[in-house]
Write a protein that holds these residues in place. Structure first.
Motif, short mmCIF file in Angstrom:
data_model
loop_
_atom_site.label_atom_id
_atom_site.label_comp_id
_atom_site.label_asym_id
_atom_site.label_seq_id
_atom_site.Cartn_x
_atom_site.Cartn_y
_atom_site.Cartn_z
N ARG A 299 49.05 33.48 28.27
CA ARG A 299 50.33 33.04 28.83
C ARG A 299 50.56 33.68 30.20
O ARG A 299 51.03 33.03 31.14
CB ARG A 299 51.48 33.40 27.87
CG ARG A 299 51.50 32.58 26.59
CD ARG A 299 52.82 32.75 25.87
NE ARG A 299 53.03 34.13 25.43
CZ ARG A 299 52.70 34.61 24.24
NH1 ARG A 299 52.11 33.80 23.35
NH2 ARG A 299 52.95 35.86 23.91
N ALA A 300 50.24 34.97 30.30
CA ALA A 300 50.43 35.67 31.56
C ALA A 300 49.56 35.09 32.66
O ALA A 300 50.00 35.00 33.82
CB ALA A 300 50.13 37.15 31.38
N ALA A 301 48.34 34.69 32.32
CA ALA A 301 47.43 34.14 33.33
C ALA A 301 48.00 32.87 33.95
O ALA A 301 47.89 32.66 35.17
CB ALA A 301 46.07 33.87 32.69
N LEU A 302 48.62 32.02 33.13
CA LEU A 302 49.19 30.78 33.65
C LEU A 302 50.34 31.06 34.61
O LEU A 302 50.52 30.35 35.61
CB LEU A 302 49.66 29.91 32.49
CG LEU A 302 48.56 29.40 31.56
CD1 LEU A 302 49.16 28.70 30.35
CD2 LEU A 302 47.62 28.47 32.30
N ARG A 303 51.11 32.11 34.33
CA ARG A 303 52.22 32.47 35.21
C ARG A 303 51.73 33.23 36.44
O ARG A 303 52.23 33.01 37.56
CB ARG A 303 53.24 33.31 34.44
CG ARG A 303 53.91 32.56 33.28
CD ARG A 303 54.80 33.48 32.48
NE ARG A 303 55.83 34.08 33.31
CZ ARG A 303 56.55 35.15 32.94
NH1 ARG A 303 56.31 35.73 31.77
NH2 ARG A 303 57.48 35.64 33.75
N LEU A 304 50.75 34.09 36.25
CA LEU A 304 50.25 34.89 37.37
C LEU A 304 49.60 34.02 38.43
O LEU A 304 49.63 34.34 39.62
CB LEU A 304 49.25 35.94 36.85
CG LEU A 304 48.78 37.00 37.84
CD1 LEU A 304 49.96 37.83 38.35
CD2 LEU A 304 47.75 37.91 37.18
N ALA A 305 49.02 32.91 38.00
CA ALA A 305 48.37 31.99 38.95
C ALA A 305 49.36 31.45 39.97
O ALA A 305 48.96 30.99 41.04
CB ALA A 305 47.71 30.84 38.20
N ASN A 306 50.66 31.49 39.64
CA ASN A 306 51.68 30.98 40.54
C ASN A 306 52.49 32.07 41.23
O ASN A 306 53.49 31.78 41.89
CB ASN A 306 52.63 30.06 39.75
CG ASN A 306 51.95 28.78 39.30
OD1 ASN A 306 51.45 28.02 40.12
ND2 ASN A 306 51.90 28.56 38.00
N VAL A 307 52.06 33.32 41.08
CA VAL A 307 52.71 34.41 41.80
C VAL A 307 52.17 34.42 43.23
O VAL A 307 50.95 34.40 43.45
CB VAL A 307 52.44 35.76 41.11
CG1 VAL A 307 52.95 36.92 41.96
CG2 VAL A 307 53.10 35.79 39.73
N ASP A 308 53.07 34.45 44.21
CA ASP A 308 52.63 34.33 45.60
C ASP A 308 51.86 35.56 46.06
O ASP A 308 51.95 36.64 45.47
CB ASP A 308 53.82 34.07 46.52
CG ASP A 308 54.82 35.22 46.50
OD1 ASP A 308 54.61 36.21 47.23
OD2 ASP A 308 55.80 35.14 45.74
N GLU A 309 51.12 35.38 47.14
CA GLU A 309 50.25 36.44 47.65
C GLU A 309 51.03 37.69 48.03
O GLU A 309 50.61 38.82 47.75
CB GLU A 309 49.46 35.94 48.87
CG GLU A 309 48.52 37.00 49.44
CD GLU A 309 47.92 36.62 50.77
OE1 GLU A 309 46.97 37.30 51.21
OE2 GLU A 309 48.41 35.65 51.39
#
Length: 450
Positions: free
Chosen positions: A21-31
């Motif tokens: 679940r975290a991976a799916l959200r982390l993929a959208n965390v900005d640089e």
């Protein structure tokens, strides 16, 4: 199965679900946020230096007792030790990862299929990455930092010999990144947890083991998850007939002595027969003065007094102040020896003849091949990758030191305007243009924004 085993299995399953679940959200965390979190990790490591070193001292004391009992090697103990300089280098490494270019969202290819129908190949995170490593506590931080920068959730499992150090470093990482998706970084310690994790190929996308040959082979044989790693670091240095012998001596010495416990240290020295009589006595003296235990084939022992090498020596990763030496006829003989006994890790040729260098470098099968340079340069930080999650000696997906690019894959994004496949079928089908869009960058809804 005991109640304890069942609890560990359930705990590992839940940990993997949270990571997914975290991976799916982390993929959208900005640089910018990812970089800010990396700098927070570096600050936390510096602030907790005293606690980290105290934890490490506990590990080292236990390891030295195991060394005295013959259960650990000196190389393992050396890799385990931290000091103030090492802690600072770990923090600096994290900051260097933050300074790297963002590996996510890069348009790798762009193609017009038809007017207002455009296809983009864009870099994205792999997902959930699990890493199992031995001895070196700095590996935990390296891997976590690279995972965060590349938008991946990570499950970390270090060796029991570094358990206190790993806990201290992990706590610093998690506390410094409390604003990130919960579960983005997880830490496991029990062997049973590893065995269960290796079964979760529906949740874990990649396993990266770092350790001995036997250790990596065990991981490869006990999971259906793709494994990225290397089993051995049997590296060679070849001193050619046209080498500058003073330079060759310096490089060959550095490749063995500068830090012998690592996988990119040289294990076998190859010397062209035409320079053996001149080169070997000097380099042997230097090695012996540094405490290197030397073994040589029959042709080597005709020139210098060293112990005889056995057939097993050519296939051994010493990881210590030990070295085998063989005299070869020419560069082709050297290439044949390397390809037969090497581990596809790192090889080096010392020569002033560019044609001979090309013959060696193109003929040797290895992830890294050097000309007039020490094998010790095979490292993610030295390559400018910020850090590395490990060395890959395979040829699929990533090869050599694996940095940020090795932790990404790609997706295809298609931007259209109500296009139908039916329009491209039948006798009156519209033709595809298939025109390359050089320099085009994908952004969401780029066609509607025109």
């Amino acid at each position: 199965m005991s109640e304890t085993d069942t609890d560990l299995e359930r705990g590992t399953d839940e940990l993997a679900r949270r990571a997914e679940r975290a991976a799916l959200r982390l993929a959208n965390v900005d640089e910018a946020t990812r970089n800010e979190m990396l700098r927070s990790i570096a600050d936390a490591i510096r602030e907790r230096e005293e606690a980290i070193l105290a934890a490490n001292a506990t590990d080292v004391e236990a390891a030295e007792a195991m060394l005295a009992d013959g259960e650990y090697t000196q190389a393992l103990v050396d890799r385990l030790k931290l000091d103030e300089t090492k802690v600072e280098s770990i923090a600096s490494m994290v900051e260097s990862v933050a300074e790297q270019d963002d590996p996510l969202g890069e348009t790798l290819a762009a193609r017009e299929l038809d007017e207002d129908l455009e296809l983009y190949r864009v870099s994205v995170p792999i997902g959930v990455v699990a890493t199992v490593f031995e001895s070196r506590p700095d590996a935990l931080v390296q891997i976590a930092a690279l995972a965060l920068k590349s938008g991946n959730a990570v499950v970390l499992k270090g060796g029991s010999e570094a358990s206190e150090s790993n806990r201290a470093l992990y706590e610093a990482i998690v506390d410094a990144t409390a604003d990130l998706p919960d579960g983005w970084a997880a830490h496991i310690e029990a062997h049973e947890e590893v065995d269960r994790l290796l079964e979760l190929d529906d949740r874990v996308d990649l396993v990266m083991p770092r350790g001995s040959s036997e250790f990596v082979s065990y991981i490869q044989e006990n999971t259906q998850i793709p494994v990225l790693g290397h089993t051995e670091g049997i590296c060679h240095v070849y001193v050619d007939a046209d080498a500058d012998l003073e330079t060759a001596a310096d490089v060959a010495f550095d490749a063995k002595v500068q830090y012998p416990a690592v996988c990119n240290a040289v294990e076998t020295l190859l010397v062209n027969e035409s320079v053996a009589a001149e080169f070997l006595p000097e380099i042997v003296d230097r090695y012996e003065a540094a405490g290197v235990e030397l073994r040589g084939d029959e042709r080597t022992r005709e020139v210098v007094d060293v112990d005889p090498a056995t057939a097993d020596d050519w296939d051994t990763e010493y990881g210590d102040l030990e070295l085998s030496i063989t005299v070869v006829d020419d560069v082709y003989d050297a290439v044949e020896h390397v390809n037969e006994h090497g581990s596809k890790h790192t090889e080096s040729i010392l020569t002033e003849d560019s044609d001979t260098a090309e013959t060696f470098m193109t003929g040797v099968d290895a992830a890294s091949v050097f000309h007039n340079a020490s094998t010790r340069f095979a490292d993610g930080y030295r390559y400018g990758l910020g850090a590395e999650v490990g060395i890959s000696t395979g040829k699929i997906h990533a090869r050599g030191p694996v940095g940020l690019a090795g932790l990404t894959t790609y997706k295809y994004y298609l931007e259209g305007d109500g296009h139908l496949v039916a329009s491209y079928s039948g006798e009156d089908a519209a033709p595809f243009t298939h025109r390359e869009l050089d320099g085009a960058e994908w952004t969401p809804g780029r066609l509607s924004d025109r």
